[in-house]
Design a protein around this motif. Structure first.
Motif, PDB file in Angstrom:
ATOM      1  N   ASN A 150      25.598  -5.685 -22.814  1.00 31.54           N
ATOM      2  CA  ASN A 150      25.391  -7.130 -22.950  1.00 31.54           C
ATOM      3  C   ASN A 150      26.695  -7.922 -22.940  1.00 31.54           C
ATOM      4  O   ASN A 150      26.676  -9.142 -23.028  1.00 31.54           O
ATOM      5  N   ASP A 151      27.857  -7.248 -22.819  1.00 35.13           N
ATOM      6  CA  ASP A 151      29.130  -7.955 -22.703  1.00 35.13           C
ATOM      7  C   ASP A 151      29.155  -8.733 -21.396  1.00 35.13           C
ATOM      8  O   ASP A 151      28.637  -8.275 -20.372  1.00 35.13           O
ATOM      9  N   VAL A 152      29.774  -9.893 -21.442  1.00 35.33           N
ATOM     10  CA  VAL A 152      29.853 -10.776 -20.283  1.00 35.33           C
ATOM     11  C   VAL A 152      31.316 -10.887 -19.855  1.00 35.33           C
ATOM     12  O   VAL A 152      32.204 -11.043 -20.691  1.00 35.33           O
ATOM     13  N   PHE A 153      31.541 -10.800 -18.558  1.00 36.70           N
ATOM     14  CA  PHE A 153      32.893 -10.887 -18.003  1.00 36.70           C
ATOM     15  C   PHE A 153      32.940 -11.912 -16.881  1.00 36.70           C
ATOM     16  O   PHE A 153      31.936 -12.203 -16.242  1.00 36.70           O
TER      17      PHE A 153
ATOM     18  N   GLU B 153      32.861 -13.738 -10.054  1.00 39.36           N
ATOM     19  CA  GLU B 153      33.337 -15.093  -9.815  1.00 39.36           C
ATOM     20  C   GLU B 153      32.689 -16.043 -10.823  1.00 39.36           C
ATOM     21  O   GLU B 153      33.281 -17.024 -11.253  1.00 39.36           O
ATOM     22  N   THR B 154      31.453 -15.738 -11.180  1.00 36.71           N
ATOM     23  CA  THR B 154      30.771 -16.456 -12.253  1.00 36.71           C
ATOM     24  C   THR B 154      30.487 -15.447 -13.368  1.00 36.71           C
ATOM     25  O   THR B 154      30.354 -14.247 -13.109  1.00 36.71           O
ATOM     26  N   PRO B 155      30.414 -15.901 -14.610  1.00 38.58           N
ATOM     27  CA  PRO B 155      30.182 -14.965 -15.722  1.00 38.58           C
ATOM     28  C   PRO B 155      28.929 -14.127 -15.512  1.00 38.58           C
ATOM     29  O   PRO B 155      27.881 -14.632 -15.109  1.00 38.58           O
ATOM     30  N   MET B 156      29.055 -12.817 -15.770  1.00 38.92           N
ATOM     31  CA  MET B 156      27.940 -11.898 -15.569  1.00 38.92           C
ATOM     32  C   MET B 156      28.013 -10.783 -16.591  1.00 38.92           C
ATOM     33  O   MET B 156      29.099 -10.288 -16.900  1.00 38.92           O
ATOM     34  N   SER B 157      26.849 -10.384 -17.092  1.00 40.58           N
ATOM     35  CA  SER B 157      26.802  -9.277 -18.046  1.00 40.58           C
ATOM     36  C   SER B 157      26.964  -7.954 -17.313  1.00 40.58           C
ATOM     37  O   SER B 157      26.685  -7.846 -16.116  1.00 40.58           O
ATOM     38  N   VAL B 158      27.414  -6.950 -18.044  1.00 37.39           N
ATOM     39  CA  VAL B 158      27.557  -5.609 -17.479  1.00 37.39           C
ATOM     40  C   VAL B 158      26.197  -5.123 -16.982  1.00 37.39           C
ATOM     41  O   VAL B 158      26.092  -4.542 -15.893  1.00 37.39           O
ATOM     42  N   GLU B 159      25.161  -5.378 -17.746  1.00 40.42           N
ATOM     43  CA  GLU B 159      23.803  -4.974 -17.372  1.00 40.42           C
ATOM     44  C   GLU B 159      23.393  -5.587 -16.027  1.00 40.42           C
ATOM     45  O   GLU B 159      22.837  -4.906 -15.164  1.00 40.42           O
TER      46      GLU B 159
ATOM     47  N   GLN C  35      38.187 -11.648 -18.069  1.00 39.15           N
ATOM     48  CA  GLN C  35      38.110 -12.028 -19.478  1.00 39.15           C
ATOM     49  C   GLN C  35      36.682 -11.874 -19.972  1.00 39.15           C
ATOM     50  O   GLN C  35      35.748 -11.903 -19.193  1.00 39.15           O
ATOM     51  N   SER C  36      36.575 -11.693 -21.258  1.00 43.26           N
ATOM     52  CA  SER C  36      35.261 -11.523 -21.864  1.00 43.26           C
ATOM     53  C   SER C  36      35.268 -12.194 -23.213  1.00 43.26           C
ATOM     54  O   SER C  36      36.285 -12.705 -23.668  1.00 43.26           O
TER      55      SER C  36
ATOM     56  N   VAL D   6      32.931 -16.843 -22.925  1.00 41.96           N
ATOM     57  CA  VAL D   6      32.358 -16.615 -21.595  1.00 41.96           C
ATOM     58  C   VAL D   6      30.851 -16.586 -21.715  1.00 41.96           C
ATOM     59  O   VAL D   6      30.290 -15.756 -22.408  1.00 41.96           O
ATOM     60  N   LYS D   7      30.207 -17.522 -21.069  1.00 44.06           N
ATOM     61  CA  LYS D   7      28.753 -17.618 -21.119  1.00 44.06           C
ATOM     62  C   LYS D   7      28.166 -17.415 -19.741  1.00 44.06           C
ATOM     63  O   LYS D   7      28.708 -17.888 -18.745  1.00 44.06           O
TER      64      LYS D   7
END
Length: 102
Positions: free
Chosen positions: A9-12, A52-58, A93-94, A98-99
């Motif tokens: 659920n981490d977002v990068f 390029e846009t924030p995205m979760s690992v999942e 970055q995470s 980051v949303k």
């Protein structure tokens, strides 16, 4: 985040300040801040595009398993290792700031 475990659920998102180019189907990048060059390869380049846009690992894993012939467990292992490397180099970055775009 460099020494911590990456969760699904981490977002990068990409860190700004990198020049990216396509070379023979692979992405290469230079960090403006450090002057270091990176060869992301074709799949790493695709991950870079997705970030390029924030995205979760999942979500990254779901997208990649739909685009490539790889099982989810193997994909997760490779994606987590790749993200750890990008994070270590301060290329992504995470965290709380980051949303994911809705």
């Amino acid at each position: 985040m460099n020494n911590q475990q990456i969760a699904l659920n981490d977002v990068f998102v990409q860190t700004k300040g990198n020049l990216v180019s396509n070379m023979d189907g692979e992405k290469v990048m230079m960090s403006i801040d450090t002057g270091k060059y990176y060869n992301l390869g074709s799949i790493g380049g695709r991950i870079w595009e997705l970030l390029e846009t924030p995205m979760s690992v999942e979500s990254l894993i779901a997208t990649l398993t739909s685009e490539y012939d790889i099982d989810a467990a193997s994909c997760e292992n490779h994606v987590v290792m790749f993200l750890q490397q990008l994070s270590k180099e301060n290329l992504i970055q995470s965290g709380e700031g980051v949303k994911v775009n809705s």
